[in-house]
Design a protein around this motif. Structure first.
Motif, mmCIF file in Angstrom:
data_model
loop_
_atom_site.group_PDB
_atom_site.id
_atom_site.type_symbol
_atom_site.label_atom_id
_atom_site.label_comp_id
_atom_site.label_asym_id
_atom_site.label_seq_id
_atom_site.Cartn_x
_atom_site.Cartn_y
_atom_site.Cartn_z
ATOM 1 N N ASP A 258 38.516 60.687 37.736
ATOM 2 C CA ASP A 258 39.399 61.332 36.903
ATOM 3 C C ASP A 258 38.766 62.383 36.214
ATOM 4 O OD1 ASP A 258 40.910 59.123 36.442
ATOM 5 O OD2 ASP A 258 40.257 58.172 34.728
ATOM 6 N N MET A 259 37.290 62.644 36.047
ATOM 7 C CA MET A 259 36.703 63.908 35.776
ATOM 8 C C MET A 259 37.303 64.978 37.259
ATOM 9 S SD MET A 259 32.851 64.604 35.362
ATOM 10 C CE MET A 259 32.844 63.603 34.115
ATOM 11 N N LEU A 260 37.142 64.694 38.243
ATOM 12 C CA LEU A 260 37.477 65.395 39.294
ATOM 13 C C LEU A 260 38.913 65.984 39.299
ATOM 14 C CD1 LEU A 260 36.757 66.859 42.141
ATOM 15 C CD2 LEU A 260 37.742 64.911 43.240
ATOM 16 N N ALA A 261 39.929 65.035 38.959
ATOM 17 C CA ALA A 261 41.183 65.620 38.867
ATOM 18 C C ALA A 261 41.572 66.582 37.729
ATOM 19 C CB ALA A 261 42.204 64.355 38.480
ATOM 20 N N ARG A 262 40.758 66.164 36.436
ATOM 21 C CA ARG A 262 40.615 67.089 35.406
ATOM 22 C C ARG A 262 40.121 68.641 35.501
ATOM 23 N NH1 ARG A 262 38.821 62.387 32.646
ATOM 24 N NH2 ARG A 262 36.564 63.478 32.121
ATOM 25 N N GLU A 263 39.291 68.535 36.235
ATOM 26 C CA GLU A 263 38.431 69.684 36.637
ATOM 27 C C GLU A 263 38.277 69.985 37.790
ATOM 28 O OE1 GLU A 263 34.566 68.928 34.484
ATOM 29 O OE2 GLU A 263 35.173 68.205 32.895
ATOM 30 N N PHE A 264 39.234 69.730 38.439
ATOM 31 C CA PHE A 264 39.392 70.122 40.051
ATOM 32 C C PHE A 264 39.011 71.527 40.366
ATOM 33 C CE2 PHE A 264 41.066 71.094 44.368
ATOM 34 C CZ PHE A 264 40.830 69.979 44.858
ATOM 35 N N ASP A 265 39.442 72.552 39.402
ATOM 36 C CA ASP A 265 39.492 73.983 39.853
ATOM 37 C C ASP A 265 37.833 74.196 39.736
ATOM 38 O OD1 ASP A 265 41.974 74.333 40.234
ATOM 39 O OD2 ASP A 265 42.561 75.144 38.385
ATOM 40 N N LYS A 266 37.219 73.686 38.471
ATOM 41 C CA LYS A 266 35.858 74.070 38.730
ATOM 42 C C LYS A 266 34.795 73.347 39.367
ATOM 43 C CE LYS A 266 32.145 73.278 34.845
ATOM 44 N NZ LYS A 266 32.095 72.290 33.653
ATOM 45 N N ARG A 267 35.238 71.902 39.886
ATOM 46 C CA ARG A 267 34.245 71.098 40.613
ATOM 47 C C ARG A 267 34.562 71.458 42.161
ATOM 48 N NH1 ARG A 267 31.273 67.747 37.577
ATOM 49 N NH2 ARG A 267 31.674 67.543 35.528
ATOM 50 N N ALA A 268 35.611 71.612 42.405
ATOM 51 C CA ALA A 268 36.125 71.256 43.880
ATOM 52 C C ALA A 268 36.467 72.863 44.645
ATOM 53 C CB ALA A 268 37.310 70.483 44.019
ATOM 54 N N VAL A 269 37.215 73.525 43.987
ATOM 55 C CA VAL A 269 37.679 74.856 44.533
ATOM 56 C C VAL A 269 36.320 75.699 44.616
ATOM 57 C CG1 VAL A 269 39.067 76.573 44.243
ATOM 58 C CG2 VAL A 269 39.871 74.471 43.527
ATOM 59 N N ARG B 238 35.146 71.494 52.006
ATOM 60 C CA ARG B 238 35.663 72.877 52.017
ATOM 61 C C ARG B 238 35.932 73.755 52.993
ATOM 62 N NH1 ARG B 238 31.735 74.704 46.835
ATOM 63 N NH2 ARG B 238 32.515 73.609 45.403
ATOM 64 N N TYR B 239 35.061 73.657 54.177
ATOM 65 C CA TYR B 239 35.181 74.357 55.334
ATOM 66 C C TYR B 239 36.610 74.005 56.002
ATOM 67 C CZ TYR B 239 32.706 70.291 56.844
ATOM 68 O OH TYR B 239 32.335 69.087 56.859
ATOM 69 N N LEU B 240 37.385 72.784 55.814
ATOM 70 C CA LEU B 240 38.369 72.681 56.595
ATOM 71 C C LEU B 240 39.602 72.722 55.564
ATOM 72 C CD1 LEU B 240 37.233 69.987 59.391
ATOM 73 C CD2 LEU B 240 38.031 72.288 59.614
ATOM 74 N N THR B 241 39.378 72.639 54.426
ATOM 75 C CA THR B 241 40.584 72.784 53.503
ATOM 76 C C THR B 241 41.474 73.858 53.508
ATOM 77 O OG1 THR B 241 39.670 70.937 52.200
ATOM 78 C CG2 THR B 241 41.216 72.084 51.131
ATOM 79 N N THR B 242 42.528 73.853 53.726
ATOM 80 C CA THR B 242 43.014 75.361 53.592
ATOM 81 C C THR B 242 44.192 75.427 52.569
ATOM 82 O OG1 THR B 242 45.010 74.466 55.137
ATOM 83 C CG2 THR B 242 43.298 75.419 56.102
ATOM 84 N N ASP B 243 44.713 74.316 51.672
ATOM 85 C CA ASP B 243 45.703 74.503 50.649
ATOM 86 C C ASP B 243 44.775 73.779 49.428
ATOM 87 O OD1 ASP B 243 47.635 74.448 48.780
ATOM 88 O OD2 ASP B 243 49.326 73.999 50.459
ATOM 89 N N TRP B 244 44.376 74.648 48.533
ATOM 90 C CA TRP B 244 43.647 74.117 47.624
ATOM 91 C C TRP B 244 44.757 73.815 46.330
ATOM 92 C CZ3 TRP B 244 39.144 72.220 47.539
ATOM 93 C CH2 TRP B 244 38.237 72.801 48.651
ATOM 94 N N LYS B 245 45.952 74.183 46.172
ATOM 95 C CA LYS B 245 46.769 73.867 45.211
ATOM 96 C C LYS B 245 47.294 72.254 45.796
ATOM 97 C CE LYS B 245 48.332 78.410 43.953
ATOM 98 N NZ LYS B 245 49.568 79.276 43.865
ATOM 99 N N ALA B 246 47.584 72.207 46.729
ATOM 100 C CA ALA B 246 48.051 70.979 47.484
ATOM 101 C C ALA B 246 46.780 69.784 47.333
ATOM 102 C CB ALA B 246 48.648 71.027 48.871
ATOM 103 N N ALA B 247 45.566 70.247 47.445
ATOM 104 C CA ALA B 247 44.441 69.517 47.499
ATOM 105 C C ALA B 247 44.389 68.990 45.970
ATOM 106 C CB ALA B 247 43.387 70.234 48.058
ATOM 107 N N LYS B 248 44.433 69.901 44.960
ATOM 108 C CA LYS B 248 44.479 69.380 43.609
ATOM 109 C C LYS B 248 45.280 68.351 43.358
ATOM 110 C CE LYS B 248 44.454 71.381 38.875
ATOM 111 N NZ LYS B 248 44.425 72.594 38.140
ATOM 112 N N THR B 249 46.876 68.536 43.554
ATOM 113 C CA THR B 249 47.858 67.871 43.336
ATOM 114 C C THR B 249 47.585 66.491 44.043
ATOM 115 O OG1 THR B 249 49.434 69.608 43.183
ATOM 116 C CG2 THR B 249 50.311 67.077 43.600
ATOM 117 N N SER B 250 47.050 66.374 45.177
ATOM 118 C CA SER B 250 46.507 65.098 45.724
ATOM 119 C C SER B 250 45.551 64.370 45.152
ATOM 120 C CB SER B 250 46.093 65.289 47.302
ATOM 121 O OG SER B 250 47.266 66.017 48.045
ATOM 122 N N VAL B 251 44.510 64.945 44.610
ATOM 123 C CA VAL B 251 43.620 64.471 43.880
ATOM 124 C C VAL B 251 44.316 63.755 42.379
ATOM 125 C CG1 VAL B 251 41.580 64.562 42.584
ATOM 126 C CG2 VAL B 251 41.502 65.419 44.883
#
Length: 281
Positions: A260-271, A218-231
């Motif tokens: 698959d779970m991370l991709a489906r729930e990225f906003d909840k689990r990653a952001v 998280r501390y080096l990720t600057t574009d969360w929308k792009a990160a979600k699309t990448s996953v």
């Protein structure tokens, strides 16, 4: 710009797996340096051709060369170095390695300014939700380096030099030019930091290396929308095995279900719930 600081500033953080390696396939070997993984592509054997993927932490050239000698023999440099991206923990040894190995280095076009001395990365975010590593992150180097004339752009057709059968996939978010490497034949994925298998913000989890599916650090990720699309893109490939930049390699049903779970729930689990780059978006 200090062209050496990202490769000279030793950081005293480590994990229980530091200095250990594991063979994922006969031609794919994962070697852990402190808190980050590098990969050796090529079947073991004295004099065998091989490629290095990523270049570890600062001051780790001796460890990388030692592991390479053990697997491929003395006086046998790689045919090339491939970078998933150019954050300090993935290029830490590269200047020292290139002093001994006169080999080409390949990265995505958007990553080149950080490897030609033109740009510095955004500063790590110490305010982001996470743990002690996140709070320590402002101490991490963010300076670009200059490794001309070695640095070259990855081929636009998606192929990877010296790695037949592999393709690179643009997976931005953690950095602009982040790429992951995929081999369709056996479903092998080198994910870089597009996702990781450890909670990288937690010092305890980093040290113990408990297997856990997570988004990019998280501390080096600057574009969360792009990160979600990448996953989502990587999950759609249905990889059978994955080496991530941080954490232990994953495979089989665990990898499929959790990616698959991370991709489906990225906003909840990653952001993260808060942080500089989340608030900017």
């Amino acid at each position: 710009m200090d062209n050496s600081s990202s490769t000279e500033r030793f950081l005293p953080v480590t994990s229980v797996n530091s200095g250990e390696g594991v063979e994922i396939t006969p031609d794919l070997y994962c070697f852990t340096i402190q808190i980050v993984n590098v990969c050796f592509y090529g079947k073991a054997g004295r004099g065998a051709d091989w490629v290095l993927i990523d270049a570890g932490m600062p001051k780790s050239a001796t460890a990388i060369k030692g592991a390479a000698v053990e697997r491929f023999g003395e006086s046998n440099p790689p045919k090339a170095i491939i970078l998933t991206h150019a954050h300090f923990d993935h290029i830490g040894a590269i200047i020292d390695l290139l002093e001994e190995w006169d080999v080409p280095v390949y990265a995505h076009q958007l990553e080149l300014p950080y490897l030609t001395g033109e740009k510095d990365y955004p500063k790590p975010d110490g305010t982001v939700e996470g743990g002690l590593v996140a709070k320590m992150s402002p101490l991490f180097p963010n300076e670009g380096i200059d490794i001309r004339p070695h640095i070259q752009e990855l081929p636009l057709d998606g192929s990877i030099p010296m790695m037949p059968g592999w393709e690179w996939i643009h997976t931005p978010g953690h950095s602009e030019g982040h790429v992951s490497l995929f081999r369709k034949q056996d479903g092998a994925l080198i994910a870089g930091d597009a996702f990781v298998t450890v909670k990288q913000e937690s010092l305890y989890r980093v040290f113990t290396q408990e297997l856990e599916m997570n988004g990019p650090p998280r501390y080096l990720t600057t574009d969360w929308k792009a990160a979600k699309t990448s996953v989502e893109k990587l999950a759609s490939l249905k990889p059978k095995m994955a080496i991530t930049g941080h954490g232990i390699p994953a495979e089989g049903s665990w990898l499929t279900e959790n990616l698959d779970m991370l991709a489906r729930e990225f906003d909840k689990r990653a952001v993260p719930t808060h942080g500089k780059y989340v608030e900017e978006e």
